[in-house]
Design a protein around this motif. Structure first.
Motif, short mmCIF file in Angstrom:
data_model
loop_
_atom_site.label_atom_id
_atom_site.label_comp_id
_atom_site.label_asym_id
_atom_site.label_seq_id
_atom_site.Cartn_x
_atom_site.Cartn_y
_atom_site.Cartn_z
N ALA A 51 0.84 -1.20 0.00
CA ALA A 51 0.00 0.00 0.00
C ALA A 51 0.87 1.25 0.00
N LEU A 52 1.95 1.24 0.76
CA LEU A 52 2.88 2.36 0.79
C LEU A 52 3.51 2.56 -0.58
N ASP A 53 3.92 1.48 -1.23
CA ASP A 53 4.49 1.57 -2.58
C ASP A 53 3.47 2.06 -3.59
N GLU A 54 2.23 1.59 -3.48
CA GLU A 54 1.19 2.00 -4.42
C GLU A 54 0.87 3.48 -4.26
N SER A 55 0.87 3.99 -3.03
CA SER A 55 0.58 5.41 -2.83
C SER A 55 1.72 6.25 -3.39
N THR A 56 2.96 5.77 -3.30
CA THR A 56 4.10 6.48 -3.86
C THR A 56 3.99 6.51 -5.38
#
Length: 193
Positions: A51-56
């Motif tokens: 999720a952190l990677d997708e938001s980035t």
């Protein structure tokens, strides 16, 4: 004559990075309930990391006119998370950073601990992201230990079988990091040309 064993890094996506890593030896393979607990922790952590990677990724692909107030707020939150993570990791309990290679089925790193033995079972803890002070903990078996010097050795482990969801999340995470490694390598080659 034995056929040469194929490296778990030759035929599948993998990435290399400097990460905090620790190995906790176990007397035997973890029992079913311990494995289920480790897999539940892994699913939660990998879901958060993805999720952190997708938001980035979403931030980099946003419209031409991003909302500057939201961007400033997000940068401030990232800073708070990073400071909190650094505080938690620097309390002396986290292991030092090492060069680590990770695939969806194995890991390899250089260790100072000369007590790690071939065939030994254990739990591998890898801190995958600077903003996440919790490690990915997976049950493993040591596949090889190569002495590099008097004070270090290269350790390669294979992950014990994971449930389908945990395996899929780990594969997705490794694949994303593998793609980043390749993109970074291509950018470096273009700069040198």
């Amino acid at each position: 004559m034995d056929a040469p064993t194929e490296s778990p890094f030759d035929s599948q996506p993998h990435f290399s990075d400097r990460l905090r890593v620790a190995f906790e030896p176990l007397p035997d393979a973890p029992d079913a309930s311990s494995q289920m607990l480790l897999q539940a922790e892994a699913r939660l952590l990998l879901t958060r990391l993805l999720a952190l990677d997708e938001s980035t990724a979403a931030r980099t692909e946003e419209d031409k006119e991003p909302n500057l107030d939201l961007q400033r707020l997000e940068r401030k939150l990232d800073l708070v998370l990073e400071l909190l993570s650094l505080r938690l990791l620097d309390d002396g309990s986290a292991p030092p950073e090492r060069a680590v290679r990770l695939s969806a089925s194995a890991a390899c790193w250089q260790a100072d601990d000369d007590r790690i033995r071939d065939g030994e079972f254990g739990v591998l803890s890898v801190y995958l992201h600077r903003l996440m002070p919790r490690p990915l903990r997976l049950p493993v078996q040591v596949m090889s230990v190569q002495v590099m010097s008097l004070q270090s050795q290269r350790v390669q482990v294979r992950f014990l079988p994971l449930d389908e969801e945990s395996e899929e999340l780990l594969l997705r995470y490794v694949f994303l990091q593998h793609r980043r490694d390749l993109a970074g390598h291509k950018r470096t080659q273009h700069r040198r040309a």
